[in-house]
Design an enzyme around this catalytic site. Structure first.
Site, PDB file in Angstrom:
ATOM      1  N   GLY A   1       0.819  -1.201   0.000  1.00  0.00           N
ATOM      2  CA  GLY A   1       0.000   0.000   0.000  1.00  0.00           C
ATOM      3  C   GLY A   1       0.855   1.253   0.000  1.00  0.00           C
ATOM      4  N   SER A   2       0.198   2.342   0.237  1.00  0.00           N
ATOM      5  CA  SER A   2       0.820   3.658   0.202  1.00  0.00           C
ATOM      6  C   SER A   2       1.862   3.827   1.298  1.00  0.00           C
ATOM      7  CB  SER A   2      -0.279   4.713   0.382  1.00  0.00           C
ATOM      8  OG  SER A   2       0.264   5.966   0.660  1.00  0.00           O
ATOM      9  N   SER A   3       2.851   4.647   1.020  1.00  0.00           N
ATOM     10  CA  SER A   3       3.870   4.943   2.027  1.00  0.00           C
ATOM     11  C   SER A   3       3.273   5.702   3.207  1.00  0.00           C
ATOM     12  CB  SER A   3       5.016   5.740   1.415  1.00  0.00           C
ATOM     13  OG  SER A   3       4.531   6.961   0.881  1.00  0.00           O
ATOM     14  N   VAL A   4       2.080   6.264   3.044  1.00  0.00           N
ATOM     15  CA  VAL A   4       1.387   6.938   4.147  1.00  0.00           C
ATOM     16  C   VAL A   4       1.072   5.925   5.255  1.00  0.00           C
ATOM     17  CG1 VAL A   4      -0.666   8.279   4.780  1.00  0.00           C
ATOM     18  CG2 VAL A   4       0.466   8.676   2.601  1.00  0.00           C
ATOM     19  N   GLY A   5       1.065   4.638   4.910  1.00  0.00           N
ATOM     20  CA  GLY A   5       0.849   3.585   5.899  1.00  0.00           C
ATOM     21  C   GLY A   5       1.851   3.637   7.037  1.00  0.00           C
TER      22      GLY A   5
END
Length: 133
Positions: free
Chosen positions: A62-66
């Site tokens: 998933g996104s690096s915002v994870g």
């Protein structure tokens, strides 16, 4: 069981029951940041909590915002005691760094299954070891 030669991702020592998954985890979309529970019904760890465990899994997806989900887990008191990956990815590495969660990845040729589900283990990231206690 003792595994040495792990690569330190984030230093420190963490101890807890091993929660082992062969499936990647999307920390932003699949983990409740308040309880630490896996919320995706299709995941093999559905309903299980990451709180105070040694999470053993291949990698995050998933996104690096994870990575911020790791910090949210720490702030809510639901973070893992330590993390072991097959091969650490940027989301896991940065998430563990901002949340101060000790993390290592396994040496090549050591499968995730070399750590028994539910075994009490200690991860010493500074020494690059995982051992049953």
């Amino acid at each position: 069981m003792k595994i040495s030669g792990c690569r330190k991702i984030v230093g420190g020592v963490g101890e807890g029951r091993a929660l082992v998954s062969s499936q990647p985890i999307n920390f932003l979309a699949m983990v409740d940041a308040n309880t630490g529970k896996i919320t995706d019904e299709k995941h093999e760890l559905f309903g299980r909590s990451l709180k105070d465990v040694v999470l053993v899994f291949p990698n995050a997806v998933g996104s690096s915002v994870g990575a911020y989900a790791f910090y949210s887990l720490r702030e809510s008191g639901s973070a893992p005691a330590a993390i072991v990956c097959s091969r650490a990815d940027i989301t896991t590495a940065s998430g563990c760094a901002i949340a101060s969660i000790p993390a290592v990845d396994l040496p090549e040729k050591k499968p995730l299954s070399s750590i028994a589900q539910g075994a009490r283990v200690r991860v010493n990231a500074d020494k690059g070891t995982i051992a049953t206690v």
